[in-house]
Design a protein around this motif. Sequence first.
Motif, PDB file in Angstrom:
ATOM      1  N   VAL A 142      61.706  54.293  20.023  1.00 55.90           N
ATOM      2  CA  VAL A 142      60.067  53.762  19.804  1.00 55.90           C
ATOM      3  C   VAL A 142      59.396  54.937  20.281  1.00 55.90           C
ATOM      4  O   VAL A 142      59.384  55.501  21.528  1.00 55.90           O
ATOM      5  CB  VAL A 142      59.903  52.583  20.605  1.00 55.90           C
ATOM      6  N   PRO A 143      58.590  55.352  19.525  1.00 58.98           N
ATOM      7  CA  PRO A 143      57.646  56.624  19.823  1.00 58.98           C
ATOM      8  C   PRO A 143      56.759  56.005  21.047  1.00 58.98           C
ATOM      9  O   PRO A 143      56.092  54.917  21.029  1.00 58.98           O
ATOM     10  CB  PRO A 143      56.703  56.964  18.757  1.00 58.98           C
ATOM     11  N   LEU A 144      56.364  56.959  21.955  1.00 56.54           N
ATOM     12  CA  LEU A 144      55.221  56.695  22.949  1.00 56.54           C
ATOM     13  C   LEU A 144      53.883  56.674  22.374  1.00 56.54           C
ATOM     14  O   LEU A 144      53.512  57.506  21.098  1.00 56.54           O
ATOM     15  CB  LEU A 144      55.074  57.775  24.066  1.00 56.54           C
ATOM     16  N   PHE A 145      52.905  56.005  22.486  1.00 55.78           N
ATOM     17  CA  PHE A 145      51.517  55.934  22.052  1.00 55.78           C
ATOM     18  C   PHE A 145      51.173  57.382  21.976  1.00 55.78           C
ATOM     19  O   PHE A 145      50.381  57.726  21.060  1.00 55.78           O
ATOM     20  CB  PHE A 145      50.689  55.040  22.920  1.00 55.78           C
ATOM     21  N   SER A 146      51.166  58.285  22.814  1.00 57.16           N
ATOM     22  CA  SER A 146      50.509  59.448  22.873  1.00 57.16           C
ATOM     23  C   SER A 146      51.297  60.293  21.843  1.00 57.16           C
ATOM     24  O   SER A 146      50.705  61.207  21.155  1.00 57.16           O
ATOM     25  CB  SER A 146      50.908  60.328  24.045  1.00 57.16           C
ATOM     26  N   GLU A 147      52.327  60.097  21.368  1.00 55.59           N
ATOM     27  CA  GLU A 147      53.194  60.888  20.165  1.00 55.59           C
ATOM     28  C   GLU A 147      52.626  60.516  18.837  1.00 55.59           C
ATOM     29  O   GLU A 147      52.648  61.259  18.021  1.00 55.59           O
ATOM     30  CB  GLU A 147      54.621  60.510  20.379  1.00 55.59           C
ATOM     31  N   TYR A 164      48.587  48.583  18.983  1.00 54.36           N
ATOM     32  CA  TYR A 164      50.017  49.310  19.210  1.00 54.36           C
ATOM     33  C   TYR A 164      50.643  48.191  20.311  1.00 54.36           C
ATOM     34  O   TYR A 164      51.891  48.124  19.870  1.00 54.36           O
ATOM     35  CB  TYR A 164      49.561  50.589  19.957  1.00 54.36           C
ATOM     36  N   CYS A 165      50.126  47.891  21.156  1.00 58.92           N
ATOM     37  CA  CYS A 165      50.691  46.952  22.197  1.00 58.92           C
ATOM     38  C   CYS A 165      51.415  45.688  21.611  1.00 58.92           C
ATOM     39  O   CYS A 165      52.448  45.124  21.707  1.00 58.92           O
ATOM     40  CB  CYS A 165      50.130  46.742  23.307  1.00 58.92           C
ATOM     41  N   ALA A 199      64.951  43.735  23.620  1.00 63.45           N
ATOM     42  CA  ALA A 199      63.787  42.706  23.531  1.00 63.45           C
ATOM     43  C   ALA A 199      62.991  43.395  24.817  1.00 63.45           C
ATOM     44  O   ALA A 199      61.625  43.246  24.893  1.00 63.45           O
ATOM     45  CB  ALA A 199      64.181  41.434  23.783  1.00 63.45           C
ATOM     46  N   LEU A 200      63.623  43.201  26.015  1.00 65.69           N
ATOM     47  CA  LEU A 200      62.921  43.680  27.337  1.00 65.69           C
ATOM     48  C   LEU A 200      62.472  45.130  27.411  1.00 65.69           C
ATOM     49  O   LEU A 200      61.219  45.365  27.758  1.00 65.69           O
ATOM     50  CB  LEU A 200      64.099  43.405  28.637  1.00 65.69           C
ATOM     51  N   LYS A 201      63.263  45.943  26.707  1.00 71.78           N
ATOM     52  CA  LYS A 201      62.752  47.444  26.771  1.00 71.78           C
ATOM     53  C   LYS A 201      61.320  47.465  25.714  1.00 71.78           C
ATOM     54  O   LYS A 201      60.301  47.973  26.376  1.00 71.78           O
ATOM     55  CB  LYS A 201      63.718  48.281  26.098  1.00 71.78           C
ATOM     56  N   LEU A 202      61.385  46.656  24.960  1.00 69.67           N
ATOM     57  CA  LEU A 202      59.898  46.675  24.089  1.00 69.67           C
ATOM     58  C   LEU A 202      59.011  46.028  24.613  1.00 69.67           C
ATOM     59  O   LEU A 202      57.979  46.529  24.691  1.00 69.67           O
ATOM     60  CB  LEU A 202      60.763  46.036  22.476  1.00 69.67           C
ATOM     61  N   ALA A 203      59.323  44.885  25.381  1.00 70.41           N
ATOM     62  CA  ALA A 203      58.214  44.013  25.905  1.00 70.41           C
ATOM     63  C   ALA A 203      57.596  44.868  27.120  1.00 70.41           C
ATOM     64  O   ALA A 203      56.477  44.829  27.351  1.00 70.41           O
ATOM     65  CB  ALA A 203      58.676  42.687  26.453  1.00 70.41           C
ATOM     66  N   SER A 229      57.646  48.139  27.440  1.00 67.87           N
ATOM     67  CA  SER A 229      56.954  49.288  26.751  1.00 67.87           C
ATOM     68  C   SER A 229      55.647  48.769  26.709  1.00 67.87           C
ATOM     69  O   SER A 229      54.575  49.415  26.513  1.00 67.87           O
ATOM     70  CB  SER A 229      57.494  49.667  25.737  1.00 67.87           C
ATOM     71  N   ALA A 230      55.275  47.589  25.948  1.00 65.64           N
ATOM     72  CA  ALA A 230      54.140  47.022  25.314  1.00 65.64           C
ATOM     73  C   ALA A 230      52.976  46.954  26.601  1.00 65.64           C
ATOM     74  O   ALA A 230      52.049  47.086  26.456  1.00 65.64           O
ATOM     75  CB  ALA A 230      54.419  45.622  24.718  1.00 65.64           C
ATOM     76  N   ALA A 231      53.745  46.256  27.446  1.00 66.15           N
ATOM     77  CA  ALA A 231      53.007  46.216  28.817  1.00 66.15           C
ATOM     78  C   ALA A 231      52.378  47.322  29.550  1.00 66.15           C
ATOM     79  O   ALA A 231      51.038  47.395  29.946  1.00 66.15           O
ATOM     80  CB  ALA A 231      53.662  45.110  29.852  1.00 66.15           C
ATOM     81  N   GLU A 232      53.316  48.216  29.407  1.00 67.11           N
ATOM     82  CA  GLU A 232      52.968  49.568  29.979  1.00 67.11           C
ATOM     83  C   GLU A 232      52.018  50.271  29.287  1.00 67.11           C
ATOM     84  O   GLU A 232      51.322  51.113  29.866  1.00 67.11           O
ATOM     85  CB  GLU A 232      54.373  50.411  30.425  1.00 67.11           C
ATOM     86  N   ALA A 233      51.933  50.102  28.073  1.00 70.92           N
ATOM     87  CA  ALA A 233      51.222  50.808  27.349  1.00 70.92           C
ATOM     88  C   ALA A 233      49.583  50.326  27.263  1.00 70.92           C
ATOM     89  O   ALA A 233      48.872  50.665  26.682  1.00 70.92           O
ATOM     90  CB  ALA A 233      51.578  50.924  25.815  1.00 70.92           C
TER      91      ALA A 233
END
Length: 453
Positions: free
Chosen positions: A132-137, A255-256, A275-279, A281-285
């Motif tokens: 999954v690309p980072l938001f900045s990317e 995005y989140c 699922a945890l990795k994506l969840a 990532s959503a919270a961190e973004a």
Amino acid sequence: MANRTRTRTPNEGLRRLLEQAGWSRSQFALVVNRLGAEAGMELHYDQSAVSHWVGGTVPNPRVRRLIVEAFSRKLHRTVTHAEAGLPPAVSDRAAPGVDTVEEIVDLGRADMDPSRRGVVTAAGLFSAALAVPLFSETAHAAEATPVSPGKQTVRIGAGQVESVRRMTDKIADILDELGGGHARPMAAAFLVNTVVPWLRAEATDAVRKDMWAAASDLVYLTGWMAMYERAHGTAQTYYLKALKLAGRAEDHVTYCRTLRGMSLQASNLGHGPLALKLADSAAEAAPQAGPRLRAFLTGQQAHATSMVGDHRRARSLLAETESALMKADNRRESIGGYDQSAYAFHVSHVLYEGKDLPGSIGALQQALRAQPANERQGRVHFYALLAQRQLEYGHLDAACDSWTRFLEDYEHISSARGDEHFDTMRLRLRPYRNARAVRQLSPRVAEVAALKA
């Protein structure tokens, strides 16, 4: 040494487009030359060049852009490289997001025609090894310029952006009431026929960013519907396009939300770590998320965390979710909304993963009591899960009562997820077919089965 003749595959897509446009090969060559001049290119193609293209020769990338633009103008719709039988090409004058837009068109055209969905689903499989690309990317909104060579004939403003947002809300309402089987083709058609041309139109920088953001919301919703229609490869593709659109619009919220939707999809398919990795990532973004969005994100984090066995953190995340929800207003959001019913549903998931079956049943019942009356599709899912867990706990009569309520709503919606729940119900009840509660339910099951046949 024998001579080897290189054979090319004729380009049937290009041939069909020429027929639709009513152009001879000589006429089309002149059109391409004229568009080339608009784009600052001196071209001298003739009938023989077009014949070579139809025969399978692939023109250079910049010319491929001119070819699809020519047909788009003539046919008054977006023609993609794939439709023209050409490999995608982004010219040095095109915005980096053009591939995303074209892929949305190709995906949406197949999705708006239910008879072609099997082809789409077969072609796109869910990937559990997703990067999954980072938001900045993905945030390149400043580069989101019109992609067509030459002058645009359409200009959009804030009114068109509002139309996309209102239509997205209406489609979400239809989804809740009638199911994704009805709402998803509408969303796909609106994307292809209305939103994509607006993405390519002239606009101020501010309006263009707003349109990318509004389109991202609609693409996310379409992916959400595909997920619940069990077209998981298609859903994941929509989600990835929504991420790119949101990044280009610098829209952290969508995005989140999209990452969170991807986490829910992974959890539905049993991929706990993903699922945890994506969840997470959503919270961190979303470091500055409002209370409702915070609850929306941490609730899914709790569910995913419980799937990997970290029940202490899952309970802590549930507490954060409840606290955030208490601070939120009562506004209902059709996209990314979160309420007491959704929270209780997450509590039920966490308790179920923690082997607390009666607690999970109680939380599901609470979720149903708190659910808005118009969310028929949600009730179908909730009652089906409740019945399955009641049966697992040994409460056959209670399960049959829940399945009766499930049938009341299921007969009115078009939903692949509902169909799956219906099949599961019949399978789970088969061993108990002689029980009184099952005998009483059986005529109703047969009636609904006949309606759905």
